[in-house]
Enzyme design. Structure first.
Site, PDB file in Angstrom:
ATOM      1  N   HIS A 155       0.834  -1.216   0.000  1.00 56.07           N
ATOM      2  CA  HIS A 155       0.000   0.000   0.000  1.00 56.07           C
ATOM      3  C   HIS A 155       0.867   1.263   0.000  1.00 56.07           C
ATOM      4  CE1 HIS A 155      -3.476  -2.562   1.175  1.00 56.07           C
ATOM      5  NE2 HIS A 155      -2.547  -3.202   1.854  1.00 56.07           N
ATOM      6  N   SER A 276      15.596  21.411 -16.974  1.00 60.38           N
ATOM      7  CA  SER A 276      14.421  22.242 -17.228  1.00 60.38           C
ATOM      8  C   SER A 276      14.881  23.521 -17.889  1.00 60.38           C
ATOM      9  CB  SER A 276      13.721  22.544 -15.903  1.00 60.38           C
ATOM     10  OG  SER A 276      13.030  23.765 -15.979  1.00 60.38           O
ATOM     11  N   LYS A 282      16.786  21.616 -11.758  1.00 65.41           N
ATOM     12  CA  LYS A 282      16.046  20.391 -12.059  1.00 65.41           C
ATOM     13  C   LYS A 282      16.885  19.343 -12.782  1.00 65.41           C
ATOM     14  CE  LYS A 282      12.134  19.505 -11.656  1.00 65.41           C
ATOM     15  NZ  LYS A 282      10.945  20.014 -12.357  1.00 65.41           N
ATOM     16  N   GLU A 289       9.643   8.492 -16.965  1.00 63.71           N
ATOM     17  CA  GLU A 289       8.288   9.018 -17.191  1.00 63.71           C
ATOM     18  C   GLU A 289       7.745   8.592 -18.554  1.00 63.71           C
ATOM     19  OE1 GLU A 289       7.932  13.287 -15.406  1.00 63.71           O
ATOM     20  OE2 GLU A 289       9.990  12.953 -16.038  1.00 63.71           O
TER      21      GLU A 289
END
Ligand code: ARG
Length: 475
Positions: A155, A276, A282, A289
């Protein structure tokens, strides 16, 4: 060029031609179409439909065309509808009308399904090699981490401590099932439909076995009406590719989390991260992704084909042309994704201190307390209750389980004797799980080694099949 004419007074309209044209995606089947034409030619010679000397001229021309395509000199033209008609045009340009004799005893219906099977038998093995490589990369990294203790989750909550080597290796286990699926898919797909003709077989091809053997198939399908309409092998391949994509998406999700500031368990190499345009600090896990995102396409492609097939009458229907773009897209997507994920994992740094630190926080060892009591004859439900009280005590007093004293424990329940204290450490808990399914480093190492051998076997088989097919098909 179109392949009919006699009964027609006019050419297809521009809109029909544009709609039904498939050359822009089926041209990639050209080499397989040529291989199956050569096999069919042999059948026609054996059946005395084509003379030996004509067959020599035709096969010589087909080989030249094949070389021209491979070297990039030969391309389809603007008037070519599909790979079959384009190749017939190219053949006739070289040998004249005799090039048209190949059409005897064959239809585009059995031709396309033969081409697609051959193409996929090769391409799925190429995918298997990439999946195998990724699975081995994961196992190599897992080997380096078997002694590293991490919190295991259920979980998404801290559950029990595990070997991080097991945590990583689980992905290789999933990929091994994909390899096994490709292997059993190939065994089922390995029957030639050539000789089915339009739907009813042909008197001109009395023995389809010879052509099947020439193409490297292990046998011939049993029903021509089914053969020209079945795309189970495409649907199954799309499912396998979807499953692989789903496995990659789960790796993607995990690595996205692990690289977050909150976890900080993984640092990606610069070659496998992006920056970025606005926030200089970043470092983004785009490979992970994209792995997560691209699974949607694979599932969409599978759904598209299943929807085409649902309720479709048997034998050939033009709807079946819609089988190709989805499978081509899923293959292309995975051919891009697999090496990127392989590289990302192969070059990632696992931040051992952070992972280990996370495993020493929280109540990962609560189960050990219940297990300790169970082995001393306390019913597990009661032990579970007592362990819960220990956790509550720690929470109220801001204590960790490992910092509880002998008196703290005895005050909660007298059966919590001091022998429990050495068990309240994550390494001890991990090392005590020694069964073949346990998370102890020794068990994990053994399971991973066995898996490694299985993966190598699938890879060797895929490599062997690719070599065999490239010889047989003379590609
Ligand atoms: N382009 C077609 C396909 O992909 C080839 C078979 C066409 N057959 C036909 N009778 N029009 O399915």
């Amino acid at each position: 060029m179109n392949l009919w004419g006699g009964r027609f007074d006019s050419l297809p309209s521009d809109s029909l031609f544009a709609l039904s044209r498939s050359i822009h995606f089926d041209w990639r089947l050209a080499r397989y179409d040529i291989a199956s034409s050569l096999a069919h030619l042999a059948s026609l010679v054996a059946g005395k439909v084509v003379l030996e000397e004509d067959a020599k001229i035709i096969s010589q021309a087909l080989r030249e065309i094949s070389q021209g395509i491979a070297s990039g000199e030969i391309h389809p033209g603007p008037d070519d509808e599909d790979v079959h008609s384009a190749l017939e045009r190219l053949l006739k340009e070289r040998v004249g009308q005799v090039g048209g004799s190949l059409r005897a005893g064959r239809s585009r219906n059995d031709q396309i399904v033969t081409d697609l099977k051959l193409f996929l038998l090769v391409e799925m093995r190429e995918i298997a090699l990439k999946v195998g490589s990724l699975a081995r990369t994961i196992l190599d990294r897992a080997d380096q981490c078997v002694d590293l203790i991490a919190p295991g989750f259920t979980h998404m909550q801290h559950a029990q401590p595990v070997s991080f080597g097991q945590e990583l290796a689980k992905h290789a286990f999933a990929l091994e099932r994909d390899l096994s699926r490709i292997s059993s898919w190939a065994a089922r797909t390995d029957l030639s439909p050539l000789g089915s003709g339009a739907l009813a077989g042909s008197s001109l091809v009395p023995n389809p076995k010879k052509a099947a053997a020439m193409l490297g198939f292990s046998g011939v399908v049993g029903n021509s009406i089914d053969a020209v309409s079945e795309r189970d092998f495409v649907a199954e391949a799309l499912f396998i590719l979807s499953m692989i994509s789903i496995h990659l998406s789960r790796i993607g999700e995990e690595f996205t989390l692990y690289t977050s500031q909150e976890f900080g368990w993984v640092l990606l190499a610069d070659e496998y991260s992006t920056g970025s345009s606005i926030m200089p600090q970043k470092k983004n896990p785009d490979v992970a992704e994209l792995a997560r995102g691209k699974a949607g396409r694979a599932i969409g492609n599978l759904t598209a084909l299943l929807t085409v097939l649902k309720g479709l009458p048997f034998s050939y229907n033009r709807d079946l042309q819609e089988d190709k773009e989805p499978i081509f897209d899923s293959l292309e997507t995975l051919n891009l994704l697999l090496p990127a994920i392989d590289g990302m994992i192969g070059t990632a740094t696992f931040v051992k201190e952070k992972i280990e630190m996370a495993s020493s926080q929280g109540f990962l060892l609560a189960t050990e307390i219940a297990d300790f009591l169970a082995i001393r004859g306390v019913p597990f439900s009661e032990g579970h209750e007592i362990a819960g009280k220990v956790v509550k005590h720690c929470e109220t007093n801001a204590l960790e389980l490992s910092s509880l004293s002998k008196t703290d424990l005895a005050a909660i329940d007298p059966r919590l004797t001091e022998e429990l204290m050495p068990l309240l450490n994550v390494r001890g808990a991990v090392e005590s799980r020694r069964s073949s399914l346990g998370t102890s480093p020794a068990s994990v190492e053994k399971a991973n080694r066995m898996l490694f051998a299985q993966i190598e076997e699938f890879e060797a088989n895929a490599r062997h099949e690719l070599e065999r097919l490239s010889k047989v098909l003379d590609l």
